[in-house]
Motif scaffolding. Structure first.
Motif, PDB file in Angstrom:
ATOM      1  N   ARG A 218       8.610   0.775  14.362  1.00  0.00           N
ATOM      2  CA  ARG A 218       8.411   1.703  13.486  1.00  0.00           C
ATOM      3  C   ARG A 218       7.425   1.473  12.358  1.00  0.00           C
ATOM      4  O   ARG A 218       6.422   2.307  12.296  1.00  0.00           O
ATOM      5  CB  ARG A 218       9.447   2.034  12.790  1.00  0.00           C
ATOM      6  N   LEU A 219       7.392   0.354  11.697  1.00  0.00           N
ATOM      7  CA  LEU A 219       6.282  -0.025  10.910  1.00  0.00           C
ATOM      8  C   LEU A 219       4.891  -0.036  11.522  1.00  0.00           C
ATOM      9  O   LEU A 219       4.027   0.305  10.912  1.00  0.00           O
ATOM     10  CB  LEU A 219       6.596  -1.425  10.045  1.00  0.00           C
ATOM     11  N   ASP A 225      -1.102   4.116  13.532  1.00  0.00           N
ATOM     12  CA  ASP A 225      -1.238   5.442  13.851  1.00  0.00           C
ATOM     13  C   ASP A 225      -1.528   6.468  12.483  1.00  0.00           C
ATOM     14  O   ASP A 225      -2.097   7.432  12.599  1.00  0.00           O
ATOM     15  CB  ASP A 225      -0.177   6.159  14.751  1.00  0.00           C
ATOM     16  N   GLU A 226      -0.410   6.183  11.493  1.00  0.00           N
ATOM     17  CA  GLU A 226      -0.538   7.326  10.415  1.00  0.00           C
ATOM     18  C   GLU A 226      -1.330   6.773   9.270  1.00  0.00           C
ATOM     19  O   GLU A 226      -2.282   7.700   8.702  1.00  0.00           O
ATOM     20  CB  GLU A 226       0.888   7.351   9.973  1.00  0.00           C
ATOM     21  N   MET A 227      -1.412   5.536   9.055  1.00  0.00           N
ATOM     22  CA  MET A 227      -2.194   4.898   7.893  1.00  0.00           C
ATOM     23  C   MET A 227      -3.755   4.575   8.365  1.00  0.00           C
ATOM     24  O   MET A 227      -4.491   4.236   7.660  1.00  0.00           O
ATOM     25  CB  MET A 227      -1.542   3.689   7.136  1.00  0.00           C
ATOM     26  N   SER A 247      -8.478  -1.387  -3.368  1.00  0.00           N
ATOM     27  CA  SER A 247      -7.527  -0.180  -3.971  1.00  0.00           C
ATOM     28  C   SER A 247      -6.926   0.590  -2.645  1.00  0.00           C
ATOM     29  O   SER A 247      -5.827   0.683  -2.782  1.00  0.00           O
ATOM     30  CB  SER A 247      -8.306   0.810  -5.052  1.00  0.00           C
ATOM     31  N   HIS A 248      -7.518   0.615  -1.726  1.00  0.00           N
ATOM     32  CA  HIS A 248      -6.951   1.369  -0.573  1.00  0.00           C
ATOM     33  C   HIS A 248      -5.842   0.341   0.095  1.00  0.00           C
ATOM     34  O   HIS A 248      -4.897   1.010   0.526  1.00  0.00           O
ATOM     35  CB  HIS A 248      -8.113   1.637   0.523  1.00  0.00           C
ATOM     36  N   LEU A 249      -5.980  -0.913   0.008  1.00  0.00           N
ATOM     37  CA  LEU A 249      -4.940  -1.743   0.549  1.00  0.00           C
ATOM     38  C   LEU A 249      -3.792  -1.656  -0.448  1.00  0.00           C
ATOM     39  O   LEU A 249      -2.605  -1.775   0.104  1.00  0.00           O
ATOM     40  CB  LEU A 249      -5.626  -3.225   0.742  1.00  0.00           C
ATOM     41  N   TRP A 250      -3.969  -1.499  -1.710  1.00  0.00           N
ATOM     42  CA  TRP A 250      -2.823  -1.275  -2.460  1.00  0.00           C
ATOM     43  C   TRP A 250      -2.114   0.093  -2.100  1.00  0.00           C
ATOM     44  O   TRP A 250      -0.864   0.201  -2.393  1.00  0.00           O
ATOM     45  CB  TRP A 250      -3.274  -1.306  -3.996  1.00  0.00           C
ATOM     46  N   GLU A 251      -2.871   1.169  -1.895  1.00  0.00           N
ATOM     47  CA  GLU A 251      -2.248   2.316  -1.494  1.00  0.00           C
ATOM     48  C   GLU A 251      -1.500   2.023  -0.168  1.00  0.00           C
ATOM     49  O   GLU A 251      -0.459   2.660  -0.335  1.00  0.00           O
ATOM     50  CB  GLU A 251      -3.423   3.405  -1.523  1.00  0.00           C
ATOM     51  N   VAL A 252      -1.968   1.335   0.701  1.00  0.00           N
ATOM     52  CA  VAL A 252      -1.461   1.236   1.875  1.00  0.00           C
ATOM     53  C   VAL A 252      -0.079   0.372   1.805  1.00  0.00           C
ATOM     54  O   VAL A 252       1.184   0.756   2.355  1.00  0.00           O
ATOM     55  CB  VAL A 252      -2.185   0.233   2.841  1.00  0.00           C
TER      56      VAL A 252
END
Length: 371
Positions: A218-219, A225-227, A247-252
């Motif tokens: 699931r992860l 697929d989603e991120m 910053s994008h990786l922190w959002e992920v």
């Protein structure tokens, strides 16, 4: 994933096939034939497997008691060993279920899969460090003790529809021995929820390794697929995600925390985070830095200590030279994946030390010459 596999009960029929259990027993016995319970089972292999098949077919099979012991390196963990006849059932279940899940798993999951493994994951990660500026590193807190039985069964049930086979798998999951206690609360829980839900799988079961991949699939699909994070590597509960934007990786990472919440799992709050690939990144017993792979210091110390102990056992007659050769060759094969060939020379030299035993010195000299 559609719940459509095994609807006619064909998976359970295969599980009850004595020939399938005989093959599973032989697979489970590899490298363990000298152990007393294994040798006893193999001595009467066909009668034992026919008896086991009858118990499963009549819903009389129940898991036996685990034997547990602790290891201290690389960190304290409880290892649990099921009785051998239970391990035969584990192998039989995984061999039936694995093909149906394998085609659903992402290619970037490397633990306990044919054609994958530690060194392939390491090589892939090293390649990413050459072309990406940053990496998000994470792992799950107390992963195996935290696995929620109800959620895990739900993940399996999304794919498998054979009710009788699922009942046997439920016996394996619910028959897990008590693991390290984990007290975590999630949205919607009351005060007593953590004590009411069954959790934990024993480290050491083949089924545990396989089911860990089923749960974390699931992860994997959420990340890829989603991120839309294709530069992703997971080995059991450890993962790396590479990118060009810190910053994008922190959002992920925040999104991953929400996915894990749904699985009733937690990211480790102190380990991991977002790092530059110019810094040293620990992963699977190695450290990575812009394509360069080195053995971690703790691993070098442990290898030296273990090989030195093996040399002493050969010198005292407690171990055969053949087994020492095998251990030395296995460690060299592992260490060769690091960019530090001099470390191998140093470890073998320290392990042999000034030991006067001729056989030990001959084995170590030969290993140094052939490496």
């Amino acid at each position: 994933m559609a719940k459509n596999i095994g609807r006619g009960g064909e998976l359970f029929k295969r599980l009850c096939d004595p020939e399938h259990l005989i093959q599973s027993a032989r697979a489970a016995a590899q490298g363990k034939r000298r152990k007393q319970d294994v040798a006893r089972f193999l001595l009467d292999l066909e009668p034992e497997c026919f008896r086991l098949a009858g118990e499963i077919a009549s819903d009389q099979w129940r898991p036996g008691e685990y034997k547990s012991f602790y290891i201290l390196e690389p960190k304290p963990r409880m290892i649990s060993a099921a009785p051998f006849r239970d391990r035969v059932v584990h192998h039989a279940l995984v061999s039936i279920l694995e093909p149906h899940f394998e085609k659903r798993f992402v290619a970037h999951s490397y633990a306990c899969r044919v054609g994958k493994g530690t060194h392939r994951a390491l090589a892939r990660a090293a390649a990413f460090t050459r072309t990406r500026k940053y990496v998000l590193k994470g792992d799950v807190v107390k992963f195996f003790p935290s696995i929620d039985h109800e959620i895990l069964k739900g993940q399996v049930g999304r794919v498998i529809a054979d009710a009788r086979l699922l009942r046997v798998l439920d016996l394996v999951i619910d028959g897990s021995n008590p693991q390290e206690p984990v007290q975590e609360w999630y949205e919607g829980d009351d005060l007593f929820t953590p004590t009411q839900r069954k959790r934990g799988l024993p480290i050491g079961n083949l089924t545990s390794q396989f089911l860990a991949n089923v749960l974390l699939d699931r992860l994997d699909h959420a990340v890829m697929d989603e991120m839309r994070c294709g530069d992703y590597i997971r080995y059991c509960d450890d993962f790396l995600i590479f990118g060009q934007d810190r910053s994008h990786l922190w959002e992920v990472r925040a999104k991953i925390e929400r996915v894990l919440d749904d699985l009733r799992l937690r990211l480790h709050p102190r380990k991991g985070g977002v790092h530059s690939t110019l810094s040293t990144i620990p992963f699977l017993g190695f450290t990575l830095r812009r394509g360069c792979r080195r053995l971690q210091h703790d691993g070098i110390v442990r290898a030296t200590r273990r090989l030195r102990s093996s040399c002493r056992q050969v010198a005292s007659g407690q171990m055969t030279p053949y087994l020492l050769k095998a251990r030395v060759a296995a460690w060299i094969g592992h260490a060769k994946h690091a960019s530090s060939p001099r470390v191998i020379d140093a470890v073998l030299a320290r392990a042999a030390g000034s030991m006067p035993n001729i056989e030990v010195r001959r084995i170590m000299s030969a290993a140094l010459f052939r490496k």
